[in-house]
Each structure stands twice: as structure tokens, then as C-alpha cells.
Motif scaffolding. Structure first.
Motif, short mmCIF file in Angstrom:
data_model
loop_
_atom_site.label_atom_id
_atom_site.label_comp_id
_atom_site.label_asym_id
_atom_site.label_seq_id
_atom_site.Cartn_x
_atom_site.Cartn_y
_atom_site.Cartn_z
N VAL A 1 26.90 43.07 33.17
CA VAL A 1 27.44 42.66 31.88
C VAL A 1 28.87 42.19 32.07
O VAL A 1 29.71 42.94 32.59
CB VAL A 1 27.38 43.80 30.85
CG1 VAL A 1 27.93 43.33 29.49
CG2 VAL A 1 25.96 44.32 30.70
N LEU A 2 29.15 40.95 31.66
CA LEU A 2 30.50 40.40 31.70
C LEU A 2 31.03 40.36 30.27
O LEU A 2 30.42 39.73 29.40
CB LEU A 2 30.50 38.99 32.29
CG LEU A 2 29.89 38.82 33.68
CD1 LEU A 2 29.97 37.36 34.12
CD2 LEU A 2 30.57 39.73 34.69
N THR A 3 32.17 41.02 30.04
CA THR A 3 32.76 41.06 28.70
C THR A 3 34.11 40.37 28.72
O THR A 3 35.03 40.80 29.41
CB THR A 3 32.93 42.51 28.21
OG1 THR A 3 31.66 43.17 28.24
CG2 THR A 3 33.48 42.53 26.78
N LEU A 4 34.22 39.26 27.98
CA LEU A 4 35.51 38.59 27.82
C LEU A 4 36.40 39.53 27.03
O LEU A 4 36.08 39.93 25.91
CB LEU A 4 35.33 37.26 27.09
CG LEU A 4 34.25 36.33 27.65
CD1 LEU A 4 34.18 35.04 26.83
CD2 LEU A 4 34.49 36.03 29.12
N ASN A 5 37.55 39.89 27.61
CA ASN A 5 38.30 41.02 27.08
C ASN A 5 39.74 40.67 26.74
O ASN A 5 40.68 41.10 27.40
CB ASN A 5 38.26 42.18 28.10
CG ASN A 5 38.91 43.43 27.55
OD1 ASN A 5 38.71 43.80 26.40
ND2 ASN A 5 39.69 44.11 28.39
N HIS A 6 39.89 39.86 25.71
CA HIS A 6 41.23 39.59 25.17
C HIS A 6 41.07 39.49 23.66
O HIS A 6 41.29 38.43 23.05
CB HIS A 6 41.79 38.29 25.74
CG HIS A 6 43.30 38.21 25.68
ND1 HIS A 6 44.03 38.81 24.67
CD2 HIS A 6 44.21 37.60 26.49
CE1 HIS A 6 45.31 38.56 24.86
NE2 HIS A 6 45.44 37.83 25.96
N PRO A 7 40.70 40.62 23.02
CA PRO A 7 40.35 40.57 21.59
C PRO A 7 41.49 40.12 20.70
O PRO A 7 41.24 39.54 19.63
CB PRO A 7 39.91 42.01 21.28
CG PRO A 7 40.47 42.84 22.38
CD PRO A 7 40.51 41.97 23.59
N GLU A 8 42.74 40.36 21.11
CA GLU A 8 43.88 39.93 20.28
C GLU A 8 43.94 38.42 20.16
O GLU A 8 44.48 37.89 19.18
CB GLU A 8 45.19 40.45 20.88
CG GLU A 8 45.31 41.96 20.93
CD GLU A 8 44.65 42.56 22.17
OE1 GLU A 8 44.05 41.78 22.95
OE2 GLU A 8 44.70 43.78 22.35
N ARG A 9 43.38 37.71 21.13
CA ARG A 9 43.33 36.24 21.10
C ARG A 9 41.91 35.76 20.84
O ARG A 9 41.60 34.62 21.12
CB ARG A 9 43.83 35.68 22.43
CG ARG A 9 45.29 36.02 22.77
CD ARG A 9 46.26 35.15 22.00
NE ARG A 9 46.01 33.74 22.21
CZ ARG A 9 46.45 33.05 23.27
NH1 ARG A 9 47.16 33.64 24.21
NH2 ARG A 9 46.19 31.75 23.37
N ARG A 10 41.07 36.62 20.32
CA ARG A 10 39.66 36.31 20.09
C ARG A 10 39.01 35.80 21.38
O ARG A 10 38.18 34.93 21.39
CB ARG A 10 39.46 35.33 18.95
CG ARG A 10 39.98 35.86 17.61
CD ARG A 10 39.35 35.14 16.44
NE ARG A 10 39.51 33.70 16.52
CZ ARG A 10 38.79 32.81 15.83
NH1 ARG A 10 37.84 33.23 15.02
NH2 ARG A 10 39.02 31.52 15.96
N ASN A 11 39.42 36.42 22.49
CA ASN A 11 38.86 36.15 23.81
C ASN A 11 38.99 34.68 24.23
O ASN A 11 38.07 34.09 24.83
CB ASN A 11 37.38 36.59 23.86
CG ASN A 11 37.23 38.04 23.49
OD1 ASN A 11 38.00 38.89 23.92
ND2 ASN A 11 36.24 38.35 22.67
N ALA B 1 34.66 41.05 23.71
CA ALA B 1 35.21 42.29 23.17
C ALA B 1 35.67 42.06 21.74
O ALA B 1 36.08 40.96 21.37
CB ALA B 1 36.38 42.77 24.03
N GLY B 2 35.59 43.10 20.92
CA GLY B 2 36.08 42.99 19.55
C GLY B 2 35.12 42.22 18.67
O GLY B 2 33.90 42.30 18.83
#
Length: 261
Positions: A15-25, A56-57
Motif C-alpha cells: 500500500v502506497l499512501t501519498l502523505n502530505h495531507p496539509e497540501r491535499r497530497n 492520507a487525510g
């Protein structure tokens, strides 16, 4: 911050999760570099059976990080072309993986983020997720193979409406128009996708990889091309240990235990 989370599971699913929720990934330079490294690692992993991509998020991916454009100064077209070509090829390298790839679009998929999802073999979306490609409203020509991926997946008519008018589709609408495979309630999306991924990973790896090749680009050009491919690919699997195991498992009414491709 680790902008890309990598979860390798025992069943062969990663599983690859784009993880920059503050920038909406958004696809930052850091995330792009990590993506490049990770896809190269996965391509060499013989234990890999299936890849799931999500965000993420509350967003899947808001697309490319365009903040540098406002500060680009006098950068000329050839330099910009090389930069964008490298960016496109890095992210779309996911399409070159030999194993099935699944996108779990948990929230907004915008521009290049939508294209990333469409580059996967199967796309599942939360029913209320927003899918859009607002390139022209930003003064940009579509990029990230949008003019290839959208027509290929959803047909020319839907692609024109999305790219020319900026229409936003919900996950539910996208499923009804063929842009995504299926839509699920947001709260059950990941459970549904992980169950599909586990089922896919349990299939014979050589047969699965060859089937992915056969379906690449929307399938064969004509019936004869399909027959020529299948008359070679099916005998390859007939001569494999996986077929012997698959038939034995069917006779013994148990789950098959396939080896690596």
C-alpha cells in the motif's frame, strides 16, 4: 515528514499512501523523488503481487505542486518541457509495474492526481470524492497524459467534457460513466479495496502478469492479435507449476499456494 508511506503486507500487497495531507497530497519535489525510488524498488520485488495507492487525510491527490510556476522567472520552453516530461514519466511509471495496481480514491483527485489514479489497472472511489481536471481554467494545457488517459478510460465524449468544461464528477458519477471501476461509501472504501487487492494477490502471479500485458492499452487491436497472443501466453502457464497447483487445489477444495513469478 515522510511524504510517501509504504506498507508491505505479508500477502504480497503493498500500500502506497501519498502523505502530505496539509497540501491535499500535492506532488511536491520531495514526494516525487520518493515515488521514483519506491516504484524502482517495487519493480525489482519478486514477492510483490499487487499495489494499492491512496491518499492520507481527506484527499487522494490535488495534483502537481504548481507553486514554483508563479516564481519561475524567465525559464524557457525547452527547460520547462524537460522538467515536465521527467515529472510525468516519474509518476506514470506505476503503469509499467508488472503486477496489478489499484487506486483507492478516498477524496479529491485533481489534475495530475486524477491521471495518477487512471494510470492504475483498477480505480475505486469514495462515492462523494471529487474528480476533476481543471487545467484550462488555470491557463494550462492538460498534462500527465490526461489527453490519453481520459479518452482511453471514459471515452472521448466524457474526456472532452471534463477537459474542456472543467466538469467535476463525484465518485458515484464517475463510476456510472466508466471513469472509475466502482464507487463505495467512503467509510468502507479501503476495506473493500484491500479485500479486492488480497483476492488479486492470491491468484497465480505469472498468469496475472501475462493477463495484465494482454489488457494493456485497452486490449488487443483485433481478434487475430488476441488469438496469437493467447496461443503463446496460455501454453506458458500450462507448462508452469502454478497450473499444477491450481488444478490440485481445485480437486482438493482448498486455496491454492502459488509461488513467485
Amino acid at each position: 515528514m515522510n511524504e510517501l508511506l509504504v506498507d508491505r503486507r505479508d500477502d504480497g500487497v503493498t500500500v502506497l499512501t501519498l502523505n502530505h495531507p496539509e497540501r491535499r497530497n500535492a506532488m511536491t519535489d520531495g514526494m516525487t523523488a520518493r515515488w521514483r525510488e519506491t516504484i524502482a524498488e517495487l519493480a525489482a520485488d519478486r514477492d510483490l503481487r499487487c499495489v494499492v495507492i491512496t491518499g492520507a487525510g481527506n484527499a487522494f491527490c490535488s495534483g502537481g505542486d504548481l507553486s514554483w510556476l508563479a516564481e519561475r522567472g524567465a525559464e524557457d520552453v525547452p527547460a520547462l518541457r524537460e522538467r515536465m516530461l521527467a515529472f510525468y514519466r516519474t509518476w506514470l511509471a506505476v503503469a509499467d509495474l508488472e503486477v496489478p495496481t489499484l487506486a483507492a480514491v478516498n477524496g479529491a483527485a485533481v489534475g495530475a492526481g486524477l491521471c495518477l489514479a487512471l494510470a492504475c489497472d483498477l480505480v475505486y472511489a469514495a462515492e462523494e470524492a471529487k474528480l476533476l481536471a481543471p487545467f484550462t481554467s488555470l491557463g494550462l494545457h492538460p498534462g500527465m497524459a490526461a489527453t490519453y488517459l481520459l479518452p482511453r478510460v471514459a471515452g472521448v465524449g466524457t474526456a472532452r467534457e471534463i477537459l474542456l468544461t472543467g466538469r467535476t464528477l463525484t465518485g458515484r458519477e464517475a463510476a456510472s460513466e466508466g471513469l472509475v471501476t466502482r464507487a463505495f461509501p467512503r467509510e468502507s472504501l479501503m476495506a473493500e479495496v484491500m479485500e479486492i487487492a488480497s483476492r488479486t494477490a492470491a491468484n497465480a502471479p505469472t498468469a496475472t502478469r501475462l493477463t495484465k500485458v494482454a489488457l494493456a492499452g485497452g486490449g488487443h487491436a483485433d481478434l487475430e492479435a488476441a488469438l496469437r497472443w493467447e496461443s503463446l501466453a496460455q501454453p506458458i502457464t500450462m507448462a508452469s507449476d502454478d497450473m499444477i497447483e491450481g488444478l490440485a487445489a481445485q480437486r482438493e477444495r482448498r486455496a491454492p499456494r502459488f509461488g513467485n513469478a
